[in-house]
Scaffold this motif. Structure first.
Motif, PDB file in Angstrom:
ATOM      1  N   THR A 161      44.917  21.615  13.553  1.00 22.32           N
ATOM      2  CA  THR A 161      44.293  22.685  12.760  1.00 22.32           C
ATOM      3  C   THR A 161      45.040  24.003  12.933  1.00 22.32           C
ATOM      4  N   GLY A 162      45.607  24.232  14.114  1.00 19.79           N
ATOM      5  CA  GLY A 162      46.406  25.440  14.307  1.00 19.79           C
ATOM      6  C   GLY A 162      47.647  25.443  13.429  1.00 19.79           C
ATOM      7  N   LEU A 163      48.321  24.289  13.328  1.00 20.96           N
ATOM      8  CA  LEU A 163      49.495  24.182  12.453  1.00 20.96           C
ATOM      9  C   LEU A 163      49.104  24.375  10.992  1.00 20.96           C
ATOM     10  N   LEU A 164      47.985  23.788  10.589  1.00 22.81           N
ATOM     11  CA  LEU A 164      47.544  23.942   9.203  1.00 22.81           C
ATOM     12  C   LEU A 164      47.231  25.394   8.872  1.00 22.81           C
ATOM     13  N   SER A 165      46.572  26.091   9.790  1.00 25.09           N
ATOM     14  CA  SER A 165      46.243  27.499   9.544  1.00 25.09           C
ATOM     15  C   SER A 165      47.476  28.381   9.560  1.00 25.09           C
TER      16      SER A 165
END
Length: 234
Positions: A161-165
């Motif tokens: 989720t950090g990479l997606l954000s």
């Protein structure tokens, strides 16, 4: 009269082209996994659901009674059996020309990868994530190991989720949950995502990728070319 119909046709084509360019494409992804069973559903929507296209992908199920999915391979240098093969020792001499050649080739490869990364990242910046829901149930039959597995899964989900954000635009906070099951061995997860972007941005990114790949593969230099460049510079 012919001019009128020609202008009308061109106007209609221009209108349709602009309509497609500015149309937003919504992609709904639903993935469900329960032990050895998987199910993936992808739905494409435009114009507030006026046009829909659904894809249902039943993923491969693991069959415990079938030995066909268990593959054991062995690679052996030479044509004889493994027991007859003898280890081959080869000495390689690394010269200054080899080091310079490898550095030049690495620089060319990094340049190509960086350009590709820029194209993909610019497109990702135009993609909006409207929804992320990711629920998981995990258990390994032992309370201590289940707790460790749940902690590792939290770290994996947080990293994703950090990479997606970082690369995409998040409109809503991700809804993530992990439920440990301490009495049984079970792995169950359900993932729901909604992506949205304009078709024009995808077309532009595709044209850039085509132009990028038309440039051909990276030109790796040989030792002779590096030596000639060094001679010219002197």
């Amino acid at each position: 009269m012919k001019l009128f119909w020609l202008l009308l046709s061109l106007s209609i084509l221009l209108f349709l082209f602009l309509l497609i360019i500015f149309t937003k494409l919504t992609i709904l992804v639903n993935y469900y996994h329960h032990n050895d069973n998987d199910d993936l559903k992808v739905e494409f929507k435009v114009w507030f659901g006026l046009i829909k296209y659904k894809i249902n992908v039943p993923l491969i199920k693991i069959d415990d009674d079938s030995p066909s999915i268990v593959v054991k391979s062995h690679t052996n240098m030479g044509g004889g059996p493994a027991k007859e093969a003898k280890p081959e020792h080869k000495l390689t001499q690394v010269t200054k020309k080899d080091v310079l050649t490898n550095l030049k080739n690495a620089q060319e490869l990094l340049h190509r990868v960086f350009n590709l990364h820029v194209i993909v990242r610019k497109f990702f910046q135009k993609v909006t994530i409207k929804k992320i829901e990711w629920q998981s149930l995990i258990g390994v039959g032992d309370a201590a190991y289940t707790g460790m597995a749940a902690g590792a899964l939290w770290a994996i989900k947080g990293g994703i989720t950090g990479l997606l954000s970082h690369y995409l635009k998040l409109k809503a906070s991700p809804q993530i949950s992990i439920t440990p099951h301490f009495q049984a061995a079970i792995i169950q997860t359900r993932l729901t995502c909604i992506f949205q972007f304009r078709i024009g941005h995808a077309i532009l990114a595709g044209l850039k990728l085509i132009k990028f790949w038309k440039g051909g593969k990276p030109h790796f230099k040989s030792k002779t070319e590096v030596s000639n460049e060094k001679t010219k510079s002197i």
